[in-house]
Write a protein that holds these residues in place. Sequence first.
Motif, PDB file in Angstrom:
ATOM      1  N   GLY A 165      31.623  -0.821 138.782  1.00 24.77           N
ATOM      2  CA  GLY A 165      30.744  -0.038 139.644  1.00 24.77           C
ATOM      3  C   GLY A 165      31.514   0.603 140.780  1.00 24.77           C
ATOM      4  N   LYS A 166      30.820   1.446 141.509  1.00 27.67           N
ATOM      5  CA  LYS A 166      31.400   2.133 142.663  1.00 27.67           C
ATOM      6  C   LYS A 166      30.435   1.973 143.827  1.00 27.67           C
ATOM      7  N   PRO A 167      30.932   1.621 144.999  1.00 27.07           N
ATOM      8  CA  PRO A 167      30.052   1.371 146.130  1.00 27.07           C
ATOM      9  C   PRO A 167      29.157   2.556 146.488  1.00 27.07           C
ATOM     10  N   GLU A 168      29.637   3.775 146.250  1.00 34.43           N
ATOM     11  CA  GLU A 168      28.867   4.959 146.624  1.00 34.43           C
ATOM     12  C   GLU A 168      27.814   5.357 145.584  1.00 34.43           C
ATOM     13  N   HIS A 169      27.800   4.702 144.438  1.00 40.44           N
ATOM     14  CA  HIS A 169      26.929   5.146 143.356  1.00 40.44           C
ATOM     15  C   HIS A 169      25.443   5.076 143.732  1.00 40.44           C
ATOM     16  N   VAL A 170      25.017   4.005 144.393  1.00 42.05           N
ATOM     17  CA  VAL A 170      23.602   3.897 144.776  1.00 42.05           C
ATOM     18  C   VAL A 170      23.229   5.037 145.714  1.00 42.05           C
ATOM     19  N   ASP A 171      24.066   5.327 146.691  1.00 44.72           N
ATOM     20  CA  ASP A 171      23.775   6.414 147.626  1.00 44.72           C
ATOM     21  C   ASP A 171      23.718   7.752 146.909  1.00 44.72           C
ATOM     22  N   HIS A 172      24.662   7.992 146.002  1.00 44.34           N
ATOM     23  CA  HIS A 172      24.709   9.277 145.298  1.00 44.34           C
ATOM     24  C   HIS A 172      23.516   9.448 144.364  1.00 44.34           C
ATOM     25  N   LEU A 173      23.187   8.410 143.596  1.00 42.30           N
ATOM     26  CA  LEU A 173      22.047   8.534 142.681  1.00 42.30           C
ATOM     27  C   LEU A 173      20.733   8.631 143.463  1.00 42.30           C
ATOM     28  N   THR A 174      20.642   7.925 144.582  1.00 38.79           N
ATOM     29  CA  THR A 174      19.444   8.048 145.431  1.00 38.79           C
ATOM     30  C   THR A 174      19.298   9.481 145.920  1.00 38.79           C
ATOM     31  N   ALA A 175      20.378  10.056 146.427  1.00 37.97           N
ATOM     32  CA  ALA A 175      20.325  11.436 146.929  1.00 37.97           C
ATOM     33  C   ALA A 175      20.003  12.414 145.802  1.00 37.97           C
ATOM     34  N   PHE A 176      20.586  12.180 144.611  1.00 35.97           N
ATOM     35  CA  PHE A 176      20.298  13.047 143.470  1.00 35.97           C
ATOM     36  C   PHE A 176      18.816  12.974 143.104  1.00 35.97           C
ATOM     37  N   ASP A 177      18.298  11.756 142.912  1.00 35.54           N
ATOM     38  CA  ASP A 177      16.887  11.606 142.538  1.00 35.54           C
ATOM     39  C   ASP A 177      15.973  12.163 143.624  1.00 35.54           C
ATOM     40  N   ASN A 178      16.275  11.895 144.875  1.00 31.20           N
ATOM     41  CA  ASN A 178      15.449  12.404 145.959  1.00 31.20           C
ATOM     42  C   ASN A 178      15.388  13.932 145.922  1.00 31.20           C
ATOM     43  N   GLU A 179      16.522  14.560 145.713  1.00 34.18           N
ATOM     44  CA  GLU A 179      16.555  16.031 145.622  1.00 34.18           C
ATOM     45  C   GLU A 179      15.793  16.512 144.392  1.00 34.18           C
ATOM     46  N   ALA A 180      16.028  15.875 143.254  1.00 37.34           N
ATOM     47  CA  ALA A 180      15.338  16.271 142.023  1.00 37.34           C
ATOM     48  C   ALA A 180      13.829  16.101 142.152  1.00 37.34           C
ATOM     49  N   PHE A 181      13.418  15.124 142.952  1.00 40.71           N
ATOM     50  CA  PHE A 181      11.995  14.823 143.094  1.00 40.71           C
ATOM     51  C   PHE A 181      11.342  15.537 144.270  1.00 40.71           C
ATOM     52  N   GLY A 182      12.018  16.560 144.802  1.00 39.51           N
ATOM     53  CA  GLY A 182      11.419  17.398 145.831  1.00 39.51           C
ATOM     54  C   GLY A 182      11.784  17.036 147.252  1.00 39.51           C
ATOM     55  N   GLY A 183      12.684  16.077 147.438  1.00 40.60           N
ATOM     56  CA  GLY A 183      13.154  15.725 148.779  1.00 40.60           C
ATOM     57  C   GLY A 183      14.242  16.680 149.234  1.00 40.60           C
ATOM     58  N   ASP A 184      14.948  16.282 150.293  1.00 42.29           N
ATOM     59  CA  ASP A 184      15.985  17.167 150.834  1.00 42.29           C
ATOM     60  C   ASP A 184      17.140  17.352 149.846  1.00 42.29           C
ATOM     61  N   ASP A 185      17.984  18.322 150.136  1.00 42.25           N
ATOM     62  CA  ASP A 185      19.060  18.698 149.214  1.00 42.25           C
ATOM     63  C   ASP A 185      20.416  18.110 149.633  1.00 42.25           C
ATOM     64  N   ARG A 186      20.424  16.915 150.185  1.00 46.01           N
ATOM     65  CA  ARG A 186      21.667  16.283 150.643  1.00 46.01           C
ATOM     66  C   ARG A 186      22.680  16.130 149.519  1.00 46.01           C
ATOM     67  N   TYR A 187      22.216  15.842 148.302  1.00 43.34           N
ATOM     68  CA  TYR A 187      23.156  15.688 147.192  1.00 43.34           C
ATOM     69  C   TYR A 187      23.960  16.975 146.992  1.00 43.34           C
ATOM     70  N   THR A 188      23.288  18.084 146.991  1.00 47.14           N
ATOM     71  CA  THR A 188      23.955  19.371 146.796  1.00 47.14           C
ATOM     72  C   THR A 188      24.789  19.747 148.016  1.00 47.14           C
ATOM     73  N   ARG A 189      24.253  19.567 149.218  1.00 49.65           N
ATOM     74  CA  ARG A 189      24.948  19.977 150.439  1.00 49.65           C
ATOM     75  C   ARG A 189      26.141  19.098 150.787  1.00 49.65           C
ATOM     76  N   GLU A 190      26.018  17.777 150.603  1.00 53.45           N
ATOM     77  CA  GLU A 190      27.016  16.852 151.142  1.00 53.45           C
ATOM     78  C   GLU A 190      27.801  16.051 150.104  1.00 53.45           C
ATOM     79  N   LEU A 191      27.287  15.927 148.894  1.00 49.92           N
ATOM     80  CA  LEU A 191      27.886  14.991 147.937  1.00 49.92           C
ATOM     81  C   LEU A 191      28.482  15.663 146.698  1.00 49.92           C
ATOM     82  N   GLY A 192      28.715  16.948 146.781  1.00 49.90           N
ATOM     83  CA  GLY A 192      29.420  17.633 145.705  1.00 49.90           C
ATOM     84  C   GLY A 192      28.548  18.378 144.725  1.00 49.90           C
TER      85      GLY A 192
END
Length: 146
Positions: A38-65
């Motif tokens: 595993g990777k320590p950042e994976h939970v944060d990255h997948l959370t940001a991805f799902d949140n963005e995909a589900f209509g939340g903010d776009d942090r995954y796109t803006r900050e995580l690549g």
Amino acid sequence: METMSEHAGGEPALRQFVATFYASVLADPVLGPVFGAGKPEHVDHLTAFDNEAFGGDDRYTRELGGFQTIIDVHRGLRITEEQRQRFVQLYMAAADTAGLPADAAFREALRSHVEFGTNVAVQNSHARSDDELHPLREVPRWKWNG
């Protein structure tokens, strides 16, 4: 209309869901080898991805690549159909364990999201050239009837 992220309880609820899911993946004999230790950042990255995909903010796109990082991570993994199906199974089980909403509209959208995403991941994991990649190049905004 309420977004899927809002309906789920926002980013904190999605983070709990993803943490539950990720722990199950790391312990699973079918998926563990794909994820390794595993990777320590994976939970944060997948959370940001799902949140963005589900209509939340776009942090995954803006900050995580953005979506290109997902393409890069999956390239060469050669994900099997058994692994894809197990990913879906554990994802949906984690929704129950984490207490995400159980209404039919939300769960149908959640399942269609993970089914679509895992099919994209499988295709990208077997791509030998950019031409063989799935054409998706941005985080999809998931639609639902909630």
